[in-house]
Design a protein around this motif. Structure first.
Motif, PDB file in Angstrom:
ATOM      1  N   VAL A  76       5.962  28.183 -52.803  1.00 49.87           N
ATOM      2  CA  VAL A  76       5.027  28.758 -53.772  1.00 49.87           C
ATOM      3  C   VAL A  76       4.122  27.628 -54.233  1.00 49.87           C
ATOM      4  CG1 VAL A  76       6.488  30.647 -54.586  1.00 49.87           C
ATOM      5  CG2 VAL A  76       6.704  28.388 -55.623  1.00 49.87           C
ATOM      6  N   ALA A  77       3.026  27.950 -54.908  1.00 53.90           N
ATOM      7  CA  ALA A  77       2.092  26.922 -55.339  1.00 53.90           C
ATOM      8  C   ALA A  77       1.386  27.349 -56.614  1.00 53.90           C
ATOM      9  CB  ALA A  77       1.071  26.634 -54.245  1.00 53.90           C
ATOM     10  N   ASP A  78       0.942  26.354 -57.393  1.00 54.09           N
ATOM     11  CA  ASP A  78       0.124  26.636 -58.558  1.00 54.09           C
ATOM     12  C   ASP A  78      -1.338  26.721 -58.135  1.00 54.09           C
ATOM     13  OD1 ASP A  78      -0.801  24.041 -58.218  1.00 54.09           O
ATOM     14  OD2 ASP A  78       0.398  23.202 -59.849  1.00 54.09           O
ATOM     15  N   ALA A  79      -2.257  26.772 -59.097  1.00 51.19           N
ATOM     16  CA  ALA A  79      -3.674  26.946 -58.791  1.00 51.19           C
ATOM     17  C   ALA A  79      -4.244  25.772 -58.003  1.00 51.19           C
ATOM     18  CB  ALA A  79      -4.461  27.134 -60.086  1.00 51.19           C
ATOM     19  N   ASP A  80      -3.595  24.615 -58.086  1.00 49.40           N
ATOM     20  CA  ASP A  80      -4.051  23.424 -57.365  1.00 49.40           C
ATOM     21  C   ASP A  80      -3.294  23.212 -56.061  1.00 49.40           C
ATOM     22  OD1 ASP A  80      -5.898  22.747 -59.399  1.00 49.40           O
ATOM     23  OD2 ASP A  80      -4.276  21.869 -60.591  1.00 49.40           O
ATOM     24  N   SER A 103       4.011  26.552 -61.384  1.00 47.91           N
ATOM     25  CA  SER A 103       3.503  27.222 -62.569  1.00 47.91           C
ATOM     26  C   SER A 103       2.425  28.219 -62.182  1.00 47.91           C
ATOM     27  CB  SER A 103       2.933  26.203 -63.552  1.00 47.91           C
ATOM     28  OG  SER A 103       3.939  25.302 -63.976  1.00 47.91           O
ATOM     29  N   VAL A 104       2.470  29.395 -62.760  1.00 43.10           N
ATOM     30  CA  VAL A 104       1.492  30.446 -62.488  1.00 43.10           C
ATOM     31  C   VAL A 104       0.969  30.940 -63.828  1.00 43.10           C
ATOM     32  CG1 VAL A 104       1.087  32.713 -61.476  1.00 43.10           C
ATOM     33  CG2 VAL A 104       2.668  31.122 -60.377  1.00 43.10           C
ATOM     34  N   GLY A 105      -0.341  30.799 -64.044  1.00 48.97           N
ATOM     35  CA  GLY A 105      -0.876  31.135 -65.345  1.00 48.97           C
ATOM     36  C   GLY A 105      -0.402  30.121 -66.369  1.00 48.97           C
ATOM     37  N   GLN A 106      -0.294  30.542 -67.606  1.00 53.46           N
ATOM     38  CA  GLN A 106       0.064  29.621 -68.681  1.00 53.46           C
ATOM     39  C   GLN A 106       1.563  29.565 -68.943  1.00 53.46           C
ATOM     40  OE1 GLN A 106      -2.296  30.921 -72.037  1.00 53.46           O
ATOM     41  NE2 GLN A 106      -4.139  29.874 -71.301  1.00 53.46           N
ATOM     42  N   VAL A 107       2.292  30.614 -68.600  1.00 53.13           N
ATOM     43  CA  VAL A 107       3.697  30.659 -69.019  1.00 53.13           C
ATOM     44  C   VAL A 107       4.670  31.016 -67.904  1.00 53.13           C
ATOM     45  CG1 VAL A 107       3.180  31.166 -71.440  1.00 53.13           C
ATOM     46  CG2 VAL A 107       3.391  33.043 -69.807  1.00 53.13           C
ATOM     47  N   ASN A 108       4.208  31.647 -66.829  1.00 54.47           N
ATOM     48  CA  ASN A 108       5.125  32.082 -65.780  1.00 54.47           C
ATOM     49  C   ASN A 108       5.359  30.976 -64.756  1.00 54.47           C
ATOM     50  OD1 ASN A 108       5.840  34.944 -66.300  1.00 54.47           O
ATOM     51  ND2 ASN A 108       3.611  35.217 -66.228  1.00 54.47           N
ATOM     52  N   GLU A 109       6.532  31.003 -64.151  1.00 53.82           N
ATOM     53  CA  GLU A 109       6.893  30.034 -63.127  1.00 53.82           C
ATOM     54  C   GLU A 109       7.450  30.766 -61.911  1.00 53.82           C
ATOM     55  OE1 GLU A 109       9.249  25.925 -63.268  1.00 53.82           O
ATOM     56  OE2 GLU A 109      10.579  27.685 -63.325  1.00 53.82           O
ATOM     57  N   ALA A 110       6.735  30.665 -60.799  1.00 54.66           N
ATOM     58  CA  ALA A 110       7.207  31.258 -59.548  1.00 54.66           C
ATOM     59  C   ALA A 110       8.268  30.349 -58.943  1.00 54.66           C
ATOM     60  CB  ALA A 110       6.046  31.424 -58.575  1.00 54.66           C
ATOM     61  N   VAL A 111       9.259  30.965 -58.307  1.00 58.26           N
ATOM     62  CA  VAL A 111      10.357  30.213 -57.700  1.00 58.26           C
ATOM     63  C   VAL A 111      10.486  30.645 -56.251  1.00 58.26           C
ATOM     64  CG1 VAL A 111      12.802  29.652 -57.849  1.00 58.26           C
ATOM     65  CG2 VAL A 111      11.524  30.183 -59.933  1.00 58.26           C
ATOM     66  N   ALA A 112      10.527  29.664 -55.352  1.00 53.11           N
ATOM     67  CA  ALA A 112      10.659  29.962 -53.923  1.00 53.11           C
ATOM     68  C   ALA A 112      11.824  29.182 -53.354  1.00 53.11           C
ATOM     69  CB  ALA A 112       9.379  29.577 -53.195  1.00 53.11           C
ATOM     70  N   VAL A 113      12.546  29.796 -52.397  1.00 48.22           N
ATOM     71  CA  VAL A 113      13.771  29.127 -51.930  1.00 48.22           C
ATOM     72  C   VAL A 113      14.294  29.636 -50.574  1.00 48.22           C
ATOM     73  CG1 VAL A 113      16.069  28.390 -52.624  1.00 48.22           C
ATOM     74  CG2 VAL A 113      14.418  29.039 -54.355  1.00 48.22           C
ATOM     75  N   TYR A 114      15.094  28.783 -49.802  1.00 48.53           N
ATOM     76  CA  TYR A 114      15.669  29.171 -48.489  1.00 48.53           C
ATOM     77  C   TYR A 114      17.094  28.638 -48.320  1.00 48.53           C
ATOM     78  CZ  TYR A 114      10.955  30.324 -46.925  1.00 48.53           C
ATOM     79  OH  TYR A 114       9.706  30.864 -46.797  1.00 48.53           O
TER      80      TYR A 114
END
Length: 298
Positions: A76-80, A103-114
């Motif tokens: 996953v990735a943030d805006a940058d 980080s996604v937006g101001q408060v949410n955090e996406a999590v990716a995993v394998y």
């Protein structure tokens, strides 16, 4: 982006599907090679080192084993296009797992995993079940409760926070507990029941516990911001009946009943459906009595 849809929150992390990537392994001493955790190295099994590095747009390049076999995973990735790497035993198998966060937006955090599969020597996605009552699309701001073997996913949609709880049935995750915000107008509710709820508990929500096959095991109404204790039965907030004579119906929409509650009776709130509240009254002589009370919709 976060957008409520039909009472649930569907989250999309800048177009990236949510994954929780788990590397199953034996643990070992981890060696973090960058302060921003864009690269990390640890052992997933004896003699099986894993080295992961964040590449463009949140993709992660992983070198597996002493031979250095390379696998690309989505991440996953943030805006940058940035992401953070960490590890934790997400699947409770005693091995460290790779966790990718952004980080996604101001408060949410996406999590990716394998997950590391010993048979193939490659990573496998820890998949979140689809088609459930979950509020968050995938796992967000993930925390792991080891004592109850529960994964806690929390996301924000508009002004509200939502929580989904997951557990394992074998190797597969299932939605174990979920909340549904109640849409009752406060004055209408107060005209029927004087509810005991702490000011910091947030809006009332119906919490449900589910079995691995999706069956609903129990409901209870509680604060939407206070997550119920894991691994114990749900307990609804209590309320005092306001009306001098309050009809208690067998089902929502019923128009006649011979059962009544009276002013001052204390009840536990269990469920809400189409402007009706299910309550449990503990009769001193007859034991628990269940019924539904109508409350006007906004």
């Amino acid at each position: 982006m976060v957008a409520p849809t039909g009472g649930s929150v569907l989250l999309n992390a800048l177009g990236y599907g949510l994954l929780i990537a788990v590397l199953g392994g034996s643990g070992g001493v981890d060696e973090v090679r960058a302060q921003d955790r864009e690269s990390i190295r640890f052992d997933v099994a004896p003699g099986v080192p894993v080295e992961a590095t964040v590449r463009d747009e949140g993709g992660v390049e992983v070198r597996i084993g002493s031979a250095g076999a390379i696998q690309q995973v989505a991440g996953v990735a943030d805006a940058d296009g940035k992401a953070r790497l960490d590890h934790e035993d997400v699947d409770f198998d005693g091995h460290l797992d790779l966790v990718v966060r952004a980080s996604v937006g101001q408060v949410n955090e996406a999590v990716a995993v394998y997950r590391y599969d010993a048979a193939s020597g490659r990573l496998q996605t820890l998949r979140v079940p689809s088609g459930t009552q979950a509020n968050c699309d995938g796992l967000w701001s993930l925390t792991v409760d080891v004592s109850s073997r529960t994964l806690v996913s929390t996301c924000r949609g508009g002004p509200m926070w939502y929580t989904d709880l997951y557990r394992y049935a074998g190797d597969a995750l299932y939605l174990y507990r979920v909340e549904r915000m109640m849409m009752l107008e406060t004055p209408a509710l107060e005209a029927v029941l004087d509810v005991d709820v702490a000011e910091d508990a947030g809006p009332l929500a119906v919490w449900s516990t589910l079995a691995a096959d999706g069956r609903v095991l129990e409901h209870a109404v509680a604060g939407g911001l206070a997550v119920p204790a894991h691994g114990v039965p749900l307990k609804g907030v209590t309320a005092r009946v306001v009306a001098s004579r309050q009809p208690l119906y067998a089902a929502p929409g019923d128009t006649s009943t011979r059962r009544y509650l009276v002013a001052g009776d204390r009840v536990e709130l269990l469920d809400e459906r189409d402007g009706w509240l299910q309550v449990r009254y503990r009769n001193p002589s007859k034991g628990p009595v269940l019924g539904w009370v109508p409350v006007a919709l906004p």
